[in-house]
Design an enzyme around this catalytic site. Sequence first.
Site, short mmCIF file in Angstrom:
data_model
loop_
_atom_site.label_atom_id
_atom_site.label_comp_id
_atom_site.label_asym_id
_atom_site.label_seq_id
_atom_site.Cartn_x
_atom_site.Cartn_y
_atom_site.Cartn_z
N CYS A 206 -15.87 0.97 3.72
CA CYS A 206 -17.17 2.06 2.06
C CYS A 206 -17.61 3.33 3.25
CB CYS A 206 -17.81 0.03 2.03
SG CYS A 206 -18.58 0.91 0.66
N CYS A 209 -21.46 1.84 3.49
CA CYS A 209 -21.90 0.58 3.96
C CYS A 209 -20.59 0.21 5.21
CB CYS A 209 -21.50 -0.84 3.58
SG CYS A 209 -20.64 -1.60 2.62
N CYS A 226 -17.20 -0.58 -2.02
CA CYS A 226 -16.75 -2.22 -1.70
C CYS A 226 -17.16 -2.86 -2.99
CB CYS A 226 -17.51 -3.03 -0.36
SG CYS A 226 -19.38 -3.29 -0.24
N HIS A 239 -20.89 -1.99 -3.90
CA HIS A 239 -20.53 -0.55 -4.40
C HIS A 239 -19.71 -0.18 -5.21
CE1 HIS A 239 -22.91 -0.71 -0.07
NE2 HIS A 239 -23.80 -0.83 -0.83
N CYS A 340 10.39 -9.70 -3.64
CA CYS A 340 11.12 -8.77 -2.78
C CYS A 340 11.66 -9.58 -1.65
CB CYS A 340 10.73 -7.60 -2.60
SG CYS A 340 8.84 -7.57 -1.83
N HIS A 822 6.44 -5.38 1.81
CA HIS A 822 7.59 -5.30 1.11
C HIS A 822 9.03 -5.66 1.07
CE1 HIS A 822 9.83 -4.26 -2.55
NE2 HIS A 822 10.21 -2.46 -1.67
#
EC number: 3.4.19.12
Length: 862
Positions: A206, A209, A226, A239, A340, A822
Site C-alpha cells: 500500500c 501504509c 489497501c 486507503h 478450471c 488457475h
Amino acid sequence: MQRAALFGGGDAQMAAGDLGELLVPYMPTIRVPKSGDRVYKTECAFSYDSPDSEGGLYVCMNTFLGFGREHIERHYRKTGQCVYLHLKRHVIEKVPGASGGALPKRRNAKLFLDLEANGDLSSDDFEYEDEAKLVIFPDHYEISLPNIEELPALVTIASDALLSAKSPYRKQDPDSWEEELQASKHAKSLVQLDNGVRIPPSGWKCSKCDLRENLWLNLTDGSVLCGKWFFDGSGGNGHAMEHYKETGYPLAVKLGTITPDGADVYSFDEEEPVLDPHIAKHLAHFGIDMLQMQVAENGLRDNDIKPRVSEWEVIQEAGVKLKPMYGPGYTGMKNLGNSCYLNAVMQAIFSIPEFQRAYVGNLPRIFDYSPLDPTQDFNTQMAKLGHGLLSGQYSKPPMKSELIEQVMKEEHKPQQNGISPQMFKAFVSKDHTEFSSNRQQDAQEFFLHLINLVERNPVGSENPSDVFRFLVEERTQCCQSRKVRYTERVDYIMQLPVAMEAATNKDELIAYELKRREAEAARRAPPELVRAKIPFSACLQAFSEPSNVEDFWSSALQAKSAGVKSSRFASFPQYLVVQIKKFTFGLDWIPKKLDVSIDMPDFLDINHLRATGLQPGEEELPDIAPPIIIPEDPKDRMVNHFVESLDIDESSVMQLAEMGFPLEACRKAVYYTGNLGAEVAFNWIIAHMEEPDFAEPLVVPVFGGAASSGVTGFGAVGLDNQPPEEMVSIIISMGFQRSLAIQALKATNNNLERALEWIFSHPELEEEDGEPALSVMDLENQTNANILAEARSGGPSIKDGPGRYELFGFISHMGTSTMSGHYVCHLKKEGRWVIYNDLRVCASERPPKDLGYIYFYHRIPS
C-alpha cells in the site's frame, strides 16, 4: 387441421377454437412451475444442444427438462409426455446504415431466454431474437407463442412461467455473487491517466501504509492501496476508499485475483463488485498482461528481451503463437467461475480409452436406461460430458473470415464455443460443501472425489476406475525390538514429496532471495525469478525412504517406542497418477505452494519399488492393540483411553491447534476422522464445535464384554459389539445406509479409512429395502476379512503388471495456494502435445512438463 413438420418450419394452420380443443386431452400433463422447481430451458439433459443450436431445445411441460433434436423422441417414448415448449434463438446480422455503421438494435426484438451471448459475435454487428412454440407429439403440431386469446389459461400461465424462469444453476448463497455481477457503467468510458505507472508482478505494498495484503489497484491512475474489511474479510486501513473520495476515480481491481479469465473489480461509485468487460485493456495500460504480450514498446517481441519465467506465462505458453485445434477430442470447456480444476481433470479422464469405452461407448444403453430425471444420474452425465468432449460437435472452426479477422484485431486468443459443464458440475458437487461453491478447489481432491463417484455408480461389467487402483504395502518396524508389521491398502495416486534439500541451484536461490529482499525494502520491482531445480530422482528417493512414526506403540514391547515406516507398491496400476506435493503450510498455517521445477521423465521405471513382503529372518510384531484403561466406576459405560496410546496423527493435531482450536477437540477431530489429515479433521471441527462436550477429553464407547476384558484391541469386533457411533455417523453422512456402515466398520476393526474402501469394493452388498444384504453368519465370517486380500483374489479390480510407464498428460496449477489460481491441462494426442486452457485448445509448442502438479502415465506394454 394441417400437420406441421417438427423439424421443417411450417406452422399448422387451424381455427382459434381448435387450439383449445387440441390441448384438452393433454391438460392433466401440463404443470405450472412451483417455487423450487428447476426449469432446464438452456441445455439438453443428454447433450449440449441449446436454443442456440440448429434444432433448438424442447422443454417438457411436465418435468421441465430440456431435450435437443436427437433426444426429444426418447423422452416422448419413455414418458408418454406429449406437450413441449420449443425454444429457438436466432442470430441476426444488423443492416448497415447509410453512414456505414450498423443500425441500432430493433425495439421489437424478443429476448426472453436466460442465455449468454455468443462471445465470437460482436454486439455491435449482431442481435438476437427468441422464438417459442408449443409442440404436440406424436403429430408434431406447432402453436406459435404468444397466443393468449386462443390458448387455455393454464397453458398460457405455464408457458409464461417457463419462459421467465431463471437458470437452475443460479445459486443464492453468498459465495456465488460472481454469477450475478453486472457490468460497471464506468467500464466503457473509463479514463486512464498516461502517467507511466507500471505494476510489477509481485512485491506490492500500500502506498500509504505498510500493508502488503488486501491491496487494490486503481484503474485510473495505477495507485496501489489497501481496502477495508468488507472487500474480502482480511482487513485494511481503507486507503483505497479514501483515494476514491479524494479523486473520484471509480474502479479498482484486487491484486492477486487477476487471471486470464478475469479479476475481482470493485466500483466505489456503484458500491458493489462489478464486471469490467474491458479489464484486459485497462490492466495492459499499467503493464499487466492477462493473456500475452506479443510486442513490447520498442517493437521487439517480449521473448526477445527476456525469457518468460513466471508460472502464469510459462504454463499457458504466453508469448508463443499457438495454433487452435478443432474436432473430436479437441473440445474446450467453459470456466463457470473457478471451475478450471474440474475442466482440467475431466479432459485428462476422457483421454483414457477405458473411460471412453465405459461411457461414450455405452452411450446409447446409458441414455436408454437412464432415470426419468437424467440430470440426477451420474452415468448419464458422464456419458454426456464424454460425448461432448469427444464427438467434435462442439469444436468447430469459425466459418466467417470476417469474424476471424475481428478476433485477431481485438487481440483475443482464439477459442471455440466448446461445452459448458454446468449440469455435470451441479450433479457431481451436490451435497459437497467445497465443490458446490464457486471457490477454487484442489484438482487432486476432485480427482479422488470423481473416482469415488465412479466406484459407487458402476456402468456395465467394466469399472473404468480399475485402471488407477493399486495396492500399497506399508512396512512398519519397531526400532527397539526390530520386529515388523506388513499391511496393505488401496490407493489411486502416488504422492511424491518435493526434496527441496536436493536443489541443484542452491547458490542461485540464495542470491535471488537476497536481491528480492533488497528490492522489497527499497520498493523496487523484484528481480527475475529463480526457481528451485529439483531432480526427479531425489523426489523418488524421498518417497521410498523410511519415515518416523509419531507416537509409535510397539506391540512387541507393550509400550511406546521409536518406529519407522516405508511404503512400496504391492501392485502397479495400468495408469499411474503422480502428484507432486507442492502444497504445504506456511508459518502462519496458511496453505502455500512450492514454486519448483522438477525434471519429470517422459519414461518412468519404478520396478525397483515393487513390494517384497515378509523377508527371511524378519519377525512380525504381535497382533495386539494398545490397552484400554477402565475407569474406576463400573457403571460408566464410557471409558477414557490414554490419548498417547491411540493411533492419532499428532502433526495434524498441532496444525489444528495452531489455528486456535482446543487441543482436546483437535485430538478428537483427528481420531474420529481416521487420521485422514488436517483438512478432513477441520471439517469435523466445524460440524461439531457447537456441541457442549466439544473441548472435553477424548472418550471412546465400549460395549458388552469389552469393558471387563482388561487389555483388548480397540474396536474389537464381535457380534455383540457395535462400532463407535461417531464413525458410523461419518459414513452415514457420506450417503450410505446405517447397517452398511456398521458392516464395514466391523469388517475392518473399526478403521474408518479401510471401512470406506471396504464399502466401495463391495457394491453388491448395498442394502435393498432397508434390509442388510449380509446375513448374521455372513457378517461373522467376514469380520476379520481384509479388503486387500479380496482385491487380490478378485482379479480385474487390480490390474497389476510391469512398472514401466510413459507420460501422456499433466495438469498444472498457477497461483500461490489451492485456494486461488488457475489450472491448465496438457495432453499428448496423435503424437503431439495439446494445451487445454478452458475454452482455448491449441497445439502446444513448449509443454512445461517441469512445472506440473499432477502427472498421468500409462503402462508400456511388455
